[in-house]
Scaffold this motif. Sequence first.
Motif, PDB file in Angstrom:
ATOM      1  N   VAL A 134       0.794  -1.331  -0.167  1.00  0.00           N
ATOM      2  CA  VAL A 134       0.068  -0.069   0.162  1.00  0.00           C
ATOM      3  C   VAL A 134       0.802   1.089  -0.133  1.00  0.00           C
ATOM      4  O   VAL A 134       1.842   1.258   0.258  1.00  0.00           O
ATOM      5  CB  VAL A 134      -1.106  -0.097   1.326  1.00  0.00           C
ATOM      6  CG1 VAL A 134      -1.939  -1.058   1.167  1.00  0.00           C
ATOM      7  CG2 VAL A 134      -0.247   0.107   2.502  1.00  0.00           C
ATOM      8  N   VAL A 136       0.877   5.048   1.492  1.00  0.00           N
ATOM      9  CA  VAL A 136       0.283   6.002   2.575  1.00  0.00           C
ATOM     10  C   VAL A 136       0.458   7.371   1.940  1.00  0.00           C
ATOM     11  O   VAL A 136       1.547   8.057   1.917  1.00  0.00           O
ATOM     12  CB  VAL A 136       0.989   5.879   3.757  1.00  0.00           C
ATOM     13  CG1 VAL A 136       0.270   6.912   4.768  1.00  0.00           C
ATOM     14  CG2 VAL A 136       0.934   4.407   4.254  1.00  0.00           C
ATOM     15  N   PRO A 138      -2.505  10.782   0.794  1.00  0.00           N
ATOM     16  CA  PRO A 138      -4.118  11.137   0.587  1.00  0.00           C
ATOM     17  C   PRO A 138      -4.392  11.150  -0.845  1.00  0.00           C
ATOM     18  O   PRO A 138      -3.431  11.447  -1.904  1.00  0.00           O
ATOM     19  CB  PRO A 138      -4.054  12.554   1.335  1.00  0.00           C
ATOM     20  CG  PRO A 138      -2.475  13.053   1.082  1.00  0.00           C
ATOM     21  CD  PRO A 138      -1.903  11.681   1.238  1.00  0.00           C
ATOM     22  N   ALA A 142      -8.315   7.146  -1.768  1.00  0.00           N
ATOM     23  CA  ALA A 142      -7.718   6.481  -0.644  1.00  0.00           C
ATOM     24  C   ALA A 142      -8.559   5.997   0.436  1.00  0.00           C
ATOM     25  O   ALA A 142      -9.632   6.460   0.675  1.00  0.00           O
ATOM     26  CB  ALA A 142      -6.591   7.458   0.149  1.00  0.00           C
ATOM     27  N   MET A 148      -8.092  -1.173   5.019  1.00  0.00           N
ATOM     28  CA  MET A 148      -7.084  -1.580   4.158  1.00  0.00           C
ATOM     29  C   MET A 148      -7.197  -3.029   3.887  1.00  0.00           C
ATOM     30  O   MET A 148      -6.957  -3.528   2.667  1.00  0.00           O
ATOM     31  CB  MET A 148      -5.779  -1.084   4.698  1.00  0.00           C
ATOM     32  CG  MET A 148      -4.598  -1.315   3.933  1.00  0.00           C
ATOM     33  SD  MET A 148      -2.996  -0.988   5.036  1.00  0.00           S
ATOM     34  CE  MET A 148      -3.347  -2.134   6.563  1.00  0.00           C
ATOM     35  N   SER A 218       4.142  10.540  -6.461  1.00  0.00           N
ATOM     36  CA  SER A 218       2.985   9.745  -6.495  1.00  0.00           C
ATOM     37  C   SER A 218       2.285   9.503  -7.768  1.00  0.00           C
ATOM     38  O   SER A 218       1.544   8.636  -7.885  1.00  0.00           O
ATOM     39  CB  SER A 218       2.050  10.813  -5.612  1.00  0.00           C
ATOM     40  OG  SER A 218       1.795  12.085  -6.453  1.00  0.00           O
ATOM     41  N   GLN A 228      -3.960   3.151  -2.184  1.00  0.00           N
ATOM     42  CA  GLN A 228      -3.822   4.223  -1.276  1.00  0.00           C
ATOM     43  C   GLN A 228      -4.425   4.555  -0.101  1.00  0.00           C
ATOM     44  O   GLN A 228      -5.624   3.912   0.043  1.00  0.00           O
ATOM     45  CB  GLN A 228      -3.938   5.572  -1.978  1.00  0.00           C
ATOM     46  CG  GLN A 228      -2.961   5.741  -3.235  1.00  0.00           C
ATOM     47  CD  GLN A 228      -3.225   7.121  -3.738  1.00  0.00           C
ATOM     48  OE1 GLN A 228      -3.033   7.274  -5.110  1.00  0.00           O
ATOM     49  NE2 GLN A 228      -3.529   8.228  -2.883  1.00  0.00           N
ATOM     50  N   VAL A 229      -3.811   4.468   0.943  1.00  0.00           N
ATOM     51  CA  VAL A 229      -4.305   4.775   2.358  1.00  0.00           C
ATOM     52  C   VAL A 229      -3.962   6.084   3.046  1.00  0.00           C
ATOM     53  O   VAL A 229      -2.857   6.698   2.689  1.00  0.00           O
ATOM     54  CB  VAL A 229      -3.443   3.573   3.266  1.00  0.00           C
ATOM     55  CG1 VAL A 229      -4.081   3.773   4.740  1.00  0.00           C
ATOM     56  CG2 VAL A 229      -3.571   2.150   2.880  1.00  0.00           C
ATOM     57  N   GLU A 230      -5.026   6.740   3.651  1.00  0.00           N
ATOM     58  CA  GLU A 230      -4.796   8.103   4.149  1.00  0.00           C
ATOM     59  C   GLU A 230      -5.065   8.081   5.793  1.00  0.00           C
ATOM     60  O   GLU A 230      -5.924   7.258   6.205  1.00  0.00           O
ATOM     61  CB  GLU A 230      -5.926   8.970   3.422  1.00  0.00           C
ATOM     62  CG  GLU A 230      -5.665  10.441   4.022  1.00  0.00           C
ATOM     63  CD  GLU A 230      -6.763  11.226   2.943  1.00  0.00           C
ATOM     64  OE1 GLU A 230      -6.659  12.428   3.321  1.00  0.00           O
ATOM     65  OE2 GLU A 230      -7.295  10.776   2.129  1.00  0.00           O
ATOM     66  N   LYS A 232      -6.573  10.077   7.849  1.00  0.00           N
ATOM     67  CA  LYS A 232      -7.495  11.379   7.863  1.00  0.00           C
ATOM     68  C   LYS A 232      -7.494  12.008   9.040  1.00  0.00           C
ATOM     69  O   LYS A 232      -8.045  13.165   9.311  1.00  0.00           O
ATOM     70  CB  LYS A 232      -8.837  10.880   7.240  1.00  0.00           C
ATOM     71  CG  LYS A 232      -8.715  10.348   5.711  1.00  0.00           C
ATOM     72  CD  LYS A 232     -10.169   9.907   5.275  1.00  0.00           C
ATOM     73  CE  LYS A 232      -9.994   9.316   3.807  1.00  0.00           C
ATOM     74  NZ  LYS A 232     -11.165   8.878   3.504  1.00  0.00           N
TER      75      LYS A 232
END
Length: 300
Positions: A134, A136, A138, A142, A148, A218, A228-230, A232
């Motif tokens: 993955v 990371v 934003p 995401a 995930m 990116s 994509q992991v955000e 937040k």
Amino acid sequence: MSSLDQDQRLSPCCRDKTTVSSDSSDAAGPASTPLQGLKLASHAVLEEAQERGRLKCSKCGGSRMFFCYTCCSLVGVSPQEVPLIKLPVKIDIIKHPNETDGKSTAIHAKILAPSDVTIYTYPCIPEFEKDKVVLVFPGPGAVSVQDMLQCLLDRSHDSFYEPCTKRLKTEGLQGATHASKNPELGTSSEAKGLESKVYPLQRVVFIDSTWNQTNKISTDERLQGLLQVELKTRKTCFWRRQKGKPDTYLATIEAIYYFLKDFHEHCLAQEYSGEYDNLLFFYSFLHTVINKAKRLAGKI
């Protein structure tokens, strides 16, 4: 995503990366709150090293304090005096070529978790198995850390990598997670075998640059297709905020730390007890001295 340079003028003993003092109670203002209550190794070794002053790196000859950000090695501090951290997944950091080594918090992760962290300088990017890695970062597509694993599991069963639906872990996934900790499973190797199936995640990629420079990395085709992991809900307490960027834009070491903390709680389904707090060993120390210096200078 990190930069230390400007604020190092606040202390005369150190200019390019590290100026330090220790007691976290000296940190002022609400920005210090996220660093309170961490389970950290003693900062006494850093205080002593600061008193000795800067030394030459034995490898490159550069004048450094605590560590050499060029050689990724400790300077004036022995390995036994700083925490060594084992991470549950491998971390790959892609550093922008214009991101000065001495301004990056990514080096903290490499020094504190050397066997699990690799730093690459763009355009060098390793090959990734897209259903096990993955990014990371934003973006509109995401997902959260909580969602995930399910998204990765969906991808591993879908050769076309159709977009996954955001949702919480299913009961089946949760059941398998708890089963992996059941002593009745048999040998530890059997448990690890099951765990590897439950946790498809093998590597986590972070981008290390100023936020205005991240687009080049990116959007690289080699990172396209990675989930994509955000993060937040996390807010930075970095002492040099990038103008015009929201407080959810984290320094690199903050992003690594918060990702692992969320992963531990939401994916490994375990209560967090400070397992990765020492990733902030250097960062929390720097945060303290810089905020203290700013306060004495009347800047906060």
